[in-house]
Structure formats: structure tokens, C-alpha cells
Write an enzyme that holds these catalytic residues in place. Structure first.
Site, PDB file in Angstrom:
ATOM      1  N   LYS A  72      -3.352  -5.803   1.082  1.00 34.44           N
ATOM      2  CA  LYS A  72      -4.504  -5.302   1.552  1.00 34.44           C
ATOM      3  C   LYS A  72      -5.188  -5.798   2.565  1.00 34.44           C
ATOM      4  O   LYS A  72      -6.373  -6.434   1.646  1.00 34.44           O
ATOM      5  CB  LYS A  72      -3.750  -3.766   1.619  1.00 34.44           C
ATOM      6  CG  LYS A  72      -2.249  -2.970   1.386  1.00 34.44           C
ATOM      7  CD  LYS A  72      -2.646  -1.587   0.639  1.00 34.44           C
ATOM      8  CE  LYS A  72      -1.453  -1.189   0.476  1.00 34.44           C
ATOM      9  NZ  LYS A  72      -1.641   0.134  -0.043  1.00 34.44           N
ATOM     10  N   TYR A 121       5.118   2.045   6.607  1.00 32.56           N
ATOM     11  CA  TYR A 121       5.223   3.733   6.227  1.00 32.56           C
ATOM     12  C   TYR A 121       5.979   4.986   6.151  1.00 32.56           C
ATOM     13  O   TYR A 121       5.380   6.112   6.456  1.00 32.56           O
ATOM     14  CB  TYR A 121       3.600   3.893   6.270  1.00 32.56           C
ATOM     15  CG  TYR A 121       3.258   2.877   4.422  1.00 32.56           C
ATOM     16  CD1 TYR A 121       3.659   2.932   4.023  1.00 32.56           C
ATOM     17  CD2 TYR A 121       2.068   2.204   5.076  1.00 32.56           C
ATOM     18  CE1 TYR A 121       2.968   1.770   2.589  1.00 32.56           C
ATOM     19  CE2 TYR A 121       1.124   0.985   4.376  1.00 32.56           C
ATOM     20  CZ  TYR A 121       1.811   1.781   3.020  1.00 32.56           C
ATOM     21  OH  TYR A 121       1.099   0.131   1.847  1.00 32.56           O
ATOM     22  N   PHE A 139      -2.205  12.179   3.507  1.00 36.05           N
ATOM     23  CA  PHE A 139      -3.235  11.154   3.694  1.00 36.05           C
ATOM     24  C   PHE A 139      -2.468  10.159   5.079  1.00 36.05           C
ATOM     25  O   PHE A 139      -3.200   9.307   4.868  1.00 36.05           O
ATOM     26  CB  PHE A 139      -3.070  10.492   2.407  1.00 36.05           C
ATOM     27  CG  PHE A 139      -1.618   9.897   1.484  1.00 36.05           C
ATOM     28  CD1 PHE A 139      -0.747   8.964   1.949  1.00 36.05           C
ATOM     29  CD2 PHE A 139      -0.579  10.679   0.860  1.00 36.05           C
ATOM     30  CE1 PHE A 139       0.472   8.557   1.641  1.00 36.05           C
ATOM     31  CE2 PHE A 139       0.625  11.051  -0.125  1.00 36.05           C
ATOM     32  CZ  PHE A 139       0.917   9.758   0.710  1.00 36.05           C
ATOM     33  N   ARG A 165       6.449  -4.882  -8.660  1.00 34.16           N
ATOM     34  CA  ARG A 165       5.876  -3.750  -8.953  1.00 34.16           C
ATOM     35  C   ARG A 165       4.560  -3.414 -10.559  1.00 34.16           C
ATOM     36  O   ARG A 165       4.004  -2.857 -10.357  1.00 34.16           O
ATOM     37  CB  ARG A 165       6.802  -2.186  -8.633  1.00 34.16           C
ATOM     38  CG  ARG A 165       7.352  -2.547  -7.346  1.00 34.16           C
ATOM     39  CD  ARG A 165       6.913  -1.288  -6.214  1.00 34.16           C
ATOM     40  NE  ARG A 165       7.033  -0.368  -6.372  1.00 34.16           N
ATOM     41  CZ  ARG A 165       6.246   0.268  -6.005  1.00 34.16           C
ATOM     42  NH1 ARG A 165       6.196   0.375  -4.682  1.00 34.16           N
ATOM     43  NH2 ARG A 165       6.423   2.106  -6.426  1.00 34.16           N
ATOM     44  N   THR A 168       0.873   3.102  -8.152  1.00 31.40           N
ATOM     45  CA  THR A 168      -0.230   3.156  -7.286  1.00 31.40           C
ATOM     46  C   THR A 168      -1.112   4.045  -7.103  1.00 31.40           C
ATOM     47  O   THR A 168      -2.292   3.367  -6.157  1.00 31.40           O
ATOM     48  CB  THR A 168       0.928   4.607  -6.289  1.00 31.40           C
ATOM     49  OG1 THR A 168       2.497   4.489  -6.861  1.00 31.40           O
ATOM     50  CG2 THR A 168       0.990   4.853  -5.568  1.00 31.40           C
ATOM     51  N   ARG A 185      -3.780  -3.669  -9.604  1.00 29.97           N
ATOM     52  CA  ARG A 185      -4.420  -2.183  -9.548  1.00 29.97           C
ATOM     53  C   ARG A 185      -5.559  -1.814 -11.134  1.00 29.97           C
ATOM     54  O   ARG A 185      -6.879  -1.156 -10.128  1.00 29.97           O
ATOM     55  CB  ARG A 185      -3.171  -1.611  -9.143  1.00 29.97           C
ATOM     56  CG  ARG A 185      -2.707  -1.182  -7.510  1.00 29.97           C
ATOM     57  CD  ARG A 185      -1.845  -0.704  -7.728  1.00 29.97           C
ATOM     58  NE  ARG A 185      -1.330  -1.141  -6.055  1.00 29.97           N
ATOM     59  CZ  ARG A 185       0.146  -0.800  -5.408  1.00 29.97           C
ATOM     60  NH1 ARG A 185       1.016   0.272  -6.108  1.00 29.97           N
ATOM     61  NH2 ARG A 185       0.631  -0.777  -4.019  1.00 29.97           N
ATOM     62  N   ASN A 231      -6.286   0.149  -2.744  1.00 26.80           N
ATOM     63  CA  ASN A 231      -5.498   0.234  -3.930  1.00 26.80           C
ATOM     64  C   ASN A 231      -5.009  -1.213  -3.981  1.00 26.80           C
ATOM     65  O   ASN A 231      -4.409  -1.645  -4.027  1.00 26.80           O
ATOM     66  CB  ASN A 231      -4.538   1.217  -4.508  1.00 26.80           C
ATOM     67  CG  ASN A 231      -3.046   1.630  -3.311  1.00 26.80           C
ATOM     68  OD1 ASN A 231      -3.488   0.884  -2.390  1.00 26.80           O
ATOM     69  ND2 ASN A 231      -2.306   2.007  -4.335  1.00 26.80           N
ATOM     70  N   HIS A 289       0.503  -4.333  -1.813  1.00 22.39           N
ATOM     71  CA  HIS A 289       1.318  -3.402  -1.348  1.00 22.39           C
ATOM     72  C   HIS A 289       3.111  -4.213  -1.790  1.00 22.39           C
ATOM     73  O   HIS A 289       2.742  -5.519  -1.804  1.00 22.39           O
ATOM     74  CB  HIS A 289       1.771  -3.313  -0.095  1.00 22.39           C
ATOM     75  CG  HIS A 289       3.085  -2.550   0.419  1.00 22.39           C
ATOM     76  ND1 HIS A 289       3.961  -1.404   0.045  1.00 22.39           N
ATOM     77  CD2 HIS A 289       4.102  -3.948   0.854  1.00 22.39           C
ATOM     78  CE1 HIS A 289       5.254  -1.596   0.660  1.00 22.39           C
ATOM     79  NE2 HIS A 289       5.610  -2.853   0.419  1.00 22.39           N
ATOM     80  N   GLU A 307      12.131  -4.378   4.648  1.00 21.48           N
ATOM     81  CA  GLU A 307      10.034  -4.861   4.830  1.00 21.48           C
ATOM     82  C   GLU A 307       9.990  -6.454   5.297  1.00 21.48           C
ATOM     83  O   GLU A 307       8.936  -6.451   5.722  1.00 21.48           O
ATOM     84  CB  GLU A 307       9.880  -4.520   3.881  1.00 21.48           C
ATOM     85  CG  GLU A 307       9.271  -2.709   3.473  1.00 21.48           C
ATOM     86  CD  GLU A 307       8.134  -2.585   1.869  1.00 21.48           C
ATOM     87  OE1 GLU A 307       8.125  -3.519   1.213  1.00 21.48           O
ATOM     88  OE2 GLU A 307       8.368  -1.379   1.427  1.00 21.48           O
TER      89      GLU A 307
HETATM   90  P1  GTP Z   1       2.646   0.861  -1.445  1.00 24.48           P
HETATM   91  O1  GTP Z   1       3.114  -0.352  -2.252  1.00 24.48           O
HETATM   92  O2  GTP Z   1       1.380   0.217  -0.490  1.00 24.48           O
HETATM   93  O3  GTP Z   1       3.883   1.309  -1.190  1.00 24.48           O
HETATM   94  O4  GTP Z   1       2.502   1.332  -2.771  1.00 24.48           O
HETATM   95  P2  GTP Z   1       3.030   3.058  -3.891  1.00 24.48           P
HETATM   96  O5  GTP Z   1       4.654   2.452  -2.993  1.00 24.48           O
HETATM   97  O6  GTP Z   1       2.891   2.496  -4.419  1.00 24.48           O
HETATM   98  O7  GTP Z   1       2.835   3.671  -2.649  1.00 24.48           O
HETATM   99  P3  GTP Z   1       3.769   5.196  -1.814  1.00 24.48           P
HETATM  100  O8  GTP Z   1       4.874   4.068  -1.419  1.00 24.48           O
HETATM  101  O9  GTP Z   1       3.805   6.455  -2.389  1.00 24.48           O
HETATM  102  O10 GTP Z   1       2.087   4.866  -0.974  1.00 24.48           O
HETATM  103  C1  GTP Z   1       1.944   3.809  -0.047  1.00 24.48           C
HETATM  104  C2  GTP Z   1       0.381   3.907  -0.227  1.00 24.48           C
HETATM  105  O11 GTP Z   1       0.004   5.288   0.221  1.00 24.48           O
HETATM  106  C3  GTP Z   1      -0.034   3.524  -1.526  1.00 24.48           C
HETATM  107  O12 GTP Z   1       0.066   2.446  -1.959  1.00 24.48           O
HETATM  108  C4  GTP Z   1      -1.741   4.027  -0.654  1.00 24.48           C
HETATM  109  O13 GTP Z   1      -2.378   3.217  -0.717  1.00 24.48           O
HETATM  110  C5  GTP Z   1      -1.452   5.350  -0.047  1.00 24.48           C
HETATM  111  N1  GTP Z   1      -1.409   6.990  -1.246  1.00 24.48           N
HETATM  112  C6  GTP Z   1      -0.271   6.929  -1.851  1.00 24.48           C
HETATM  113  N2  GTP Z   1      -0.659   8.475  -2.206  1.00 24.48           N
HETATM  114  C7  GTP Z   1      -1.432   8.751  -2.167  1.00 24.48           C
HETATM  115  C8  GTP Z   1      -2.442   9.589  -1.736  1.00 24.48           C
HETATM  116  O14 GTP Z   1      -1.928  10.712  -2.191  1.00 24.48           O
HETATM  117  N3  GTP Z   1      -4.178   9.735  -1.783  1.00 24.48           N
HETATM  118  C9  GTP Z   1      -4.271   8.951  -0.943  1.00 24.48           C
HETATM  119  N4  GTP Z   1      -5.430   8.922  -0.060  1.00 24.48           N
HETATM  120  N5  GTP Z   1      -3.415   7.479  -0.535  1.00 24.48           N
HETATM  121  C10 GTP Z   1      -2.180   7.708  -1.038  1.00 24.48           C
HETATM  122 MG    MG Z   2       5.466   1.943  -0.926  1.00 24.00          MG
END
Ligand code: GTP
Ligand code: MG
Length: 150
Positions: A9, A49, A57, A85, A91, A102, A112, A115, A126
Site C-alpha cells: 500500500k 474494496y 471506514f 495472509r 488486519t 504488519r 497496515n 494487502h 483481484e
Molecule cells: P486487505 O488485505 O487490505 O484486504 O486487509 P484484510 O483483508 O486483512 O482486511 P479487510 O479486507 O477486512 O479490510 C481492508 C482494509 O481496510 C484493511 O487492510 C484496513 O486497511 C482497512 N480496515 C479494516 N478494518 C478497519 C477498521 O476498523 N478501521 C480502519 N480505519 N480501517 C480498517
Molecule cells: Mg481484505
């Protein structure tokens, strides 16, 4: 062979973590089959997304992801979606295990660093969204028989 979409990112790129993140996947034995620097724009990120569009968020997430170039990659190898992952970590960096990207490089869930696709199906979607077919190379790694018994 299984493929996953991994992206560094904008914060990871700005903080100079591209090399380290690539190295972690490489050293485990995974094969890099596509890589590019890209600032894809809001519409593309909203599509990427789209499952999160109702989350509070979401607008912040899209502007964070749109704040600079992303290093977009496709990695290939056995169970690379699940293991990818694990390499990234949870996350929320505060809940992630030591030794994950992370944990090692992030604090805030909204910054974070990386992705990774969360399932084989979403990986396929994707990869299609981020890469054209001719941007993905098919090559045999000289390491293959040192990494896999069969
Ligand atoms: P990705 O690999 O980025 O898709 O992350 P993930 O699969 O571990 O988590 P998810 O797909 O649920 O969320 C996508 C992204 O949204 C996360 O990586 C975070 O950057 C952001 N995100 C998720 N939950 C929160 C939250 O509670 N607050 C905030 N500010 N950002 C969030
Ligand atoms: Mg995700």
C-alpha cells in the site's frame, strides 16, 4: 498452480518497505509472476474494496489507498493465498503476530502497509482487476526442485 494478489500500500511504498516485503515472499520460495507500480484511482479502488462499501471506514480506506503509488504483485506457489495472509499478519497490526509484516512494520489498522487476497476466488477476481493477461509471466524458477519435493 495457485496465485494470489499482494499489494504494498502507499504507506509501505513511502516507508521503503517494498524490498523487504518482496524478500519475505521470495525467501519462502514463492514465485513472483507479475509486478508493477500503479496509482489506479478512486473508481478502481472502490471496485477492489466493493465488499466494504458500507463500512464507516470505507471513504478513509479509499483515500489512503489513493494517496500514492501501490506496488501491485501476483505471487504463485502452493497454498500461496492462505500463506500469503499469514506472512502479512492480522488486519489490525496490534493484533498481529510477531514476525509478520504488519507486526514488524505497522501500528494502525488504517496504515497496515500491505494487502493480500483472502480466498482463492477473490484472488482470481483481484488479479483480473489489477492485471492484464499479458502482464503475468509464466516462468520456471531454477529453485523449483529445491523448494518442492514434487
Ligand atoms: P486487505 O488485505 O487490505 O484486504 O486487509 P484484510 O483483508 O486483512 O482486511 P479487510 O479486507 O477486512 O479490510 C481492508 C482494509 O481496510 C484493511 O487492510 C484496513 O486497511 C482497512 N480496515 C479494516 N478494518 C478497519 C477498521 O476498523 N478501521 C480502519 N480505519 N480501517 C480498517
Ligand atoms: Mg481484505
Amino acid at each position: 498452480s495457485e496465485q494470489t494478489f499482494i499489494a504494498i500500500k502507499p504507506d509501505g511504498v513511502q516507508r521503503g518497505l517494498v524490498g523487504d516485503i518482496i524478500s519475505r515472499f521470495e525467501k519462502r520460495g514463492y514465485k513472483l509472476v507479475a509486478i508493477k507500480m500503479v496509482t489506479p484511482g478512486k473508481a478502481h479502488l472502490e471496485k477492489h474494496y466493493e465488499d466494504l462499501k458500507d463500512k464507516p471506514f470505507f471513504p478513509g480506506l479509499v483515500s489512503y489507498m489513493n494517496s500514492g503509488p501501490i506496488a501491485a504483485m501476483v505471487w504463485e506457489g502452493r497454498e500461496v493465498v492462505k500463506v500469503g495472509r499469514l506472512i502479512l499478519g492480522a488486519t489490525n497490526p496490534l493484533a498481529s503476530a510477531p514476525g509478520t509484516i504488519r507486526f514488524d512494520y505497522a501500528i494502525d489498522v488504517g496504515r497496515n502497509v500491505c494487502h493480500g487476497s483472502d480466498a482463492v476466488d477473490s484472488a482470481k477476481k483481484e488479479i483480473k482487476l489489477w492485471f492484464k493477461d499479458d502482464e503475468i509471466t509464466n516462468w520456471t524458477s531454477a529453485q523449483q526442485s529445491w523448494v518442492y519435493e514434487k
